[in-house]
Scaffold this active site. Structure first.
Site: not given
Ligand code: FPP
Length: 246
Positions: A44, A27, A137
């Site tokens: 992201h 997050d 893993l």
């Molecule tokens: C939450 O942060 C994050 C997500 C909803 C997306 C997570 C996805 C990735 C890290 C990329 C995945 C890709 C791979 C290859 C594993 P948020 O956007 O809700 O952050 P905020 O709360 O600050 O808005």
């Protein structure tokens, strides 16, 4: 166990005390990007690089299972462009098999795939097959995953078995339900980490987290490093897990 080190970020606890299974709610990507005046997708992108670093580190120190929340059943509510970017990143990661083959990481995808594009579903099957021989893993990528959806899915499967195999519903037990979870056959997460300062489960591994230890951290996911993981691991080994006993 030996005493806690003064600097808990410098090294992980000894291997025998490590959690077998870690869950991470990645997050804070959006806030990280915003703080830099960037579009959310850059958060992201950085977040996916951090995921790879942390997966590699988990393998190196001897963690057996890592589950990361990449896209929830509720994330469809986000702007279409953001959804498309995350899906493209997942597709790219799965197609680029060299990344996890080289690292000898077994990939599993958990969640409801039926709503995903045919191309992504195909890439998921391919990645699972291509990495199934790796045993150290296992990384579960949670995509279109929600704990409630997972439980509903399991309930539907059990109901179907009762009808088709004339099973007695009163005889169903925890093992029957667990056989139908996306994580069937895997140990429950011992530790769930949520960075970014938020303190909630957000529909992540609701069944499996019944006795998990939670560590909430203030760092945003794109800034998360193996040093932060070490801190969370020391916090975990200092907890007294009783599983309902005394
Ligand atoms: C939450 O942060 C994050 C997500 C909803 C997306 C997570 C996805 C990735 C890290 C990329 C995945 C890709 C791979 C290859 C594993 P948020 O956007 O809700 O952050 P905020 O709360 O600050 O808005």
């Amino acid at each position: 166990m030996e005493a806690m080190p003064k600097d808990r970020s410098a090294a992980p606890p000894p291997a025998e005390y490590l959690p077998q299974h870690i869950g991470i709610i990645m997050d804070g990507n959006g806030r990280w990007a915003k703080a830099r005046g960037l579009a959310r997708e850059y958060g992201h992108r950085r977040g996916s690089e951090v995921f790879m670093d942390i997966a590699r580190y988990c393998k190196r120190i001897g963690v057996r299972y890592l589950t990361v929340y990449a896209f929830s059943t509720e994330n469809w509510k986000r702007p279409a462009h953001e959804v498309a970017v995350i899906m493209q990143m997942l597709q790219h990661y799965l197609d680029d098999s060299e990344q996890y083959i080289k690292e000898e990481i077994r990939l599993r995808i958990i969640g409801d795939r039926t709503r995903l594009s045919a191309g992504l579903q195909k890439a998921m099957e391919k990645a699972e097959k291509a990495s199934e021989q790796f045993t150290e893993l296992t990384v579960n990528l949670a995509v279109n995953y929600g704990g409630r959806e997972e439980l509903l899915h399991a309930a539907r499967c059990m109901a179907q078995e009762c009808v088709e195999e004339a099973k007695d519903a009163a005889q169903l037990d925890f093992d029957d339900l667990e056989r139908h979870l996306y994580t069937a056959g895997q140990p429950d997460p011992d530790l769930i980490i949520r960075p970014s300062g938020e303190k909630r489960l957000s529909n992540f591994m609701m069944w499996q987290s019944a006795y998990s230890e939670f560590v909430f951290m203030d760092v945003l996911w794109p800034d998360f490093t193996p040093q932060h993981l070490n801190e969370a691991l020391w916090e975990y080994v200092g907890r007294d897990r009783r599983f309902g006993g005394i």
